[in-house]
Scaffold this active site. Structure first.
Site, PDB file in Angstrom:
ATOM      1  N   ASP A  19       0.835  -1.404  -0.075  1.00 52.37           N
ATOM      2  CA  ASP A  19       0.082   0.153  -0.009  1.00 52.37           C
ATOM      3  C   ASP A  19       0.970   1.179  -0.112  1.00 52.37           C
ATOM      4  O   ASP A  19       2.031   1.235   0.785  1.00 52.37           O
ATOM      5  CB  ASP A  19      -0.893   0.107   1.256  1.00 52.37           C
ATOM      6  CG  ASP A  19      -2.294   0.594   0.991  1.00 52.37           C
ATOM      7  OD1 ASP A  19      -2.474   0.657  -0.181  1.00 52.37           O
ATOM      8  OD2 ASP A  19      -2.818   1.139   1.973  1.00 52.37           O
ATOM      9  N   ILE A  20       0.662   2.052  -0.868  1.00 47.56           N
ATOM     10  CA  ILE A  20       1.120   3.638  -0.952  1.00 47.56           C
ATOM     11  C   ILE A  20       1.058   4.260   0.457  1.00 47.56           C
ATOM     12  O   ILE A  20      -0.246   4.495   0.767  1.00 47.56           O
ATOM     13  CB  ILE A  20       0.885   4.412  -2.040  1.00 47.56           C
ATOM     14  CG1 ILE A  20       1.281   3.704  -3.376  1.00 47.56           C
ATOM     15  CG2 ILE A  20       1.646   5.795  -1.905  1.00 47.56           C
ATOM     16  CD1 ILE A  20       0.919   4.312  -4.718  1.00 47.56           C
TER      17      ILE A  20
ATOM     18  N   ASN B 188      -3.221  12.819  -2.520  1.00 41.74           N
ATOM     19  CA  ASN B 188      -4.136  13.091  -3.384  1.00 41.74           C
ATOM     20  C   ASN B 188      -4.669  14.557  -2.959  1.00 41.74           C
ATOM     21  O   ASN B 188      -4.867  15.611  -3.881  1.00 41.74           O
ATOM     22  CB  ASN B 188      -5.396  12.424  -3.468  1.00 41.74           C
ATOM     23  CG  ASN B 188      -5.134  11.211  -4.751  1.00 41.74           C
ATOM     24  OD1 ASN B 188      -4.471  11.570  -5.601  1.00 41.74           O
ATOM     25  ND2 ASN B 188      -5.940   9.929  -4.686  1.00 41.74           N
TER      26      ASN B 188
ATOM     27  N   ASP C 250      -2.593   9.887  -9.797  1.00 43.02           N
ATOM     28  CA  ASP C 250      -2.499   8.910 -10.954  1.00 43.02           C
ATOM     29  C   ASP C 250      -1.208   8.646 -11.375  1.00 43.02           C
ATOM     30  O   ASP C 250      -0.736   7.453 -11.563  1.00 43.02           O
ATOM     31  CB  ASP C 250      -3.415   9.430 -12.022  1.00 43.02           C
ATOM     32  CG  ASP C 250      -4.859   9.091 -11.550  1.00 43.02           C
ATOM     33  OD1 ASP C 250      -5.471   8.521 -10.580  1.00 43.02           O
ATOM     34  OD2 ASP C 250      -5.927   9.646 -12.457  1.00 43.02           O
TER      35      ASP C 250
ATOM     36  N   GLU D 190      -4.746   2.432  -4.276  1.00 46.96           N
ATOM     37  CA  GLU D 190      -3.178   2.488  -4.186  1.00 46.96           C
ATOM     38  C   GLU D 190      -2.534   1.314  -3.601  1.00 46.96           C
ATOM     39  O   GLU D 190      -1.411   1.314  -3.346  1.00 46.96           O
ATOM     40  CB  GLU D 190      -2.914   3.653  -3.025  1.00 46.96           C
ATOM     41  CG  GLU D 190      -3.191   3.421  -1.911  1.00 46.96           C
ATOM     42  CD  GLU D 190      -4.594   3.794  -1.338  1.00 46.96           C
ATOM     43  OE1 GLU D 190      -4.925   4.004  -0.216  1.00 46.96           O
ATOM     44  OE2 GLU D 190      -5.589   3.927  -2.265  1.00 46.96           O
TER      45      GLU D 190
END
Length: 340
Positions: free
Chosen positions: A213-214, A221, A230, A257
Site C-alpha cells: 500500500d502507498i 491526493n 494517478d 493505491e
C-alpha cells in the site's frame, strides 16, 4: 486475369504454398498464381510441405492428395496439428504473463486454409479430404477460373478470421488489464491465483503473496491533486513490475493505491527479498510527499505471506494472511515489511 483480390487486407501479396509431385502441374499453378499477383513457394511432397509451412507461414496451402513420401491427407492432418500446437503455446504464454497479450495475438492460430487438389472425385475421397481438415478441394484437370475464385474466397475468409481472432484476444487482454497502470487487474489476479493454487497443490510447491500500500496516499491526493496521484500510482506500479523476479510472477493493481504480487514457487525468504527490492525502488523514485508522516518521499507498507497450497485450504487463506501482515505493517508505523 484480374490481379490481386480486393479482399486482401495485407500490404504484402499473399503467399501460396503449392505441394504437388507433378512438375507440370506446379509450373502451371505457379504461372497462374503469379499472374494473379500472389507469391508462390513450391514443394514436391507432404514432408517438404510441413517444413515449408513452418518457414514461410503461407496464407493458403494448395495440396495434392496423392504424393510420394507423405500424401496430402496425412500432410493436411499434420498441418492442422501444427496450428493447434501454436494456439496452445500462445494461450499458455497468456496464462503466465499478463503483459504478453500482443505476442499472443501475433501467434494466434491464423486458420490457414488448405485447398486439396486431387484427381480423385469419388464421394469417399472427398469425405476423406474434409475429414483430414481440408477447407475446400478442386479436381484435376484443374478448371482455372474455379481455382482462382476459390482462392480469392478462402483468402478473404482467412483475413476475416485473423481480424476476428485478433480482436477477441485484444478484448480478453483488455478485460484483464488495469487501465491506469497496464498491470493485471483484480479479475486477472483472482484467475491467476486460483490457477496457481491448483497447480502448486498438485506439486506441493510454495506460493507467496505480497500486498503493498502507498503510505498516506489520501494525503498525497489531497495535497497534489488526483492527476498527480494517478501518475504516482503509475510510477509505483512500474517499479513493482520491474522488480518482479520470475516470469511466473504476476503484479496486479489490487485496488486504489494497493498492489499485489503473486509469486509461484517462491519461499518466504525469496518473497521478502523481492519485497525489499520493491520498497527500495519506490523510495529511490524520490517522489515528494509532504503529507507523509514517515518520510519526505512516497513509501510502501508491505505484507508478505507464504503457504504451500493444499486441497484442504484455499487461496483466500493466503490473501487473509498477507492482508493481516499489511495491516500490521501499517499499525506498527508504516514504511516497513511484515511477514506472516
Amino acid at each position: 486475369m484480374s490481379g490481386i483480390s480486393p479482399f486482401s487486407l495485407s500490404k504484402q501479396p499473399p503467399v501460396i504454398l503449392v505441394a504437388d509431385d507433378d512438375k507440370t502441374i506446379r509450373v502451371l499453378l505457379r504461372e497462374a498464381m503469379e499472374q494473379e499477383g500472389y507469391r508462390v513457394v513450391e514443394v514436391t511432397d507432404g514432408k517438404q510441405c510441413l517444413d515449408a509451412y513452418e518457414t514461410v507461414k503461407p496464407d493458403i496451402v494448395l495440396l495434392d492428395a496423392l504424393m510420394p513420401v507423405m500424401d496430402g491427407f496425412t500432410c493436411c492432418k499434420q498441418l492442422l496439428q501444427i496450428a493447434r500446437n501454436n494456439l496452445m503455446s500462445a494461450l499458455a504464454s497468456l496464462d503466465t504473463d499478463s503483459a504478453s497479450g500482443n505476442t499472443v495475438i501475433s501467434k494466434i492460430w491464423e486458420r490457414t486454409p488448405i485447398l486439396m487438389i486431387t484427381s480423385l472425385d469419388d464421394e469417399e475421397s472427398v469425405d476423406r479430404a474434409f475429414e483430414a481438415g481440408a477447407t475446400d478441394y478442386v479436381t484435376k484437370p484443374i478448371h482455372w477460373a474455379v481455382l482462382r475464385q476459390r482462392l480469392r474466397r478462402l483468402l478473404q475468409q482467412a483475413q476475416i478470421y485473423k481480424q476476428l481472432e485478433a480482436a477477441n484476444m485484444a478484448l480478453q487482454h483488455l478485460a484483464n488489464v488495469d487501465g491506469l497502470t497496464g498491470l493485471a487487474n483484480r479479475r486477472r489476479f483472482d484467475d491467476y491465483l486460483n490457477t496457481q493454487w491448483i497447480n502448486l497443490a498438485q506439486e506441493e510447491a510454495p506460493l507467496s503473496l505480497i500486498l503493498c500500500d502507498i503510505d498516506f496516499f489520501k494525503f498525497y491526493n489531497d495535497q497534489y491533486g488526483h492527476p498527480a496521484g494517478d501518475l504516482c500510482i503509475q510510477k509505483v506500479g512500474g517499479i513493482l513490475s520491474h522488480k518482479a523476479q520470475k516470469h511466473q510472477d504476476l503484479v496486479a493493481r489490487y485496488g486504489g493505491e494497493e498492489f499485489a504480487v503473486i509469486m509461484p514457487y517462491t519461499h518466504a525468504n525469496g518473497a521478502i527479498y523481492v519485497a525489499k527490492a520493491m520498497q527500495d525502488g519506490v523510495r529511490n523514485l524520490q517522489i515528494a510527499h509532504d503529507g507523509s508522516m514517515v518520510s519526505q518521499y512516497v513509501t510502501l507498507s508491505i505484507g508478505v505471506a507464504t503457504i504451500v497450497p493444499t486441497w484442504e485450504t484455499s487461496p483466500s487463506d493466503l490473501i487473509v494472511a498477507a492482508d493481516k501482515a499489511l495491516y500490521q505493517a501499517k499499525a506498527e508505523g508504516r514504511n516497513r515489511i511484515i511477514l506472516k
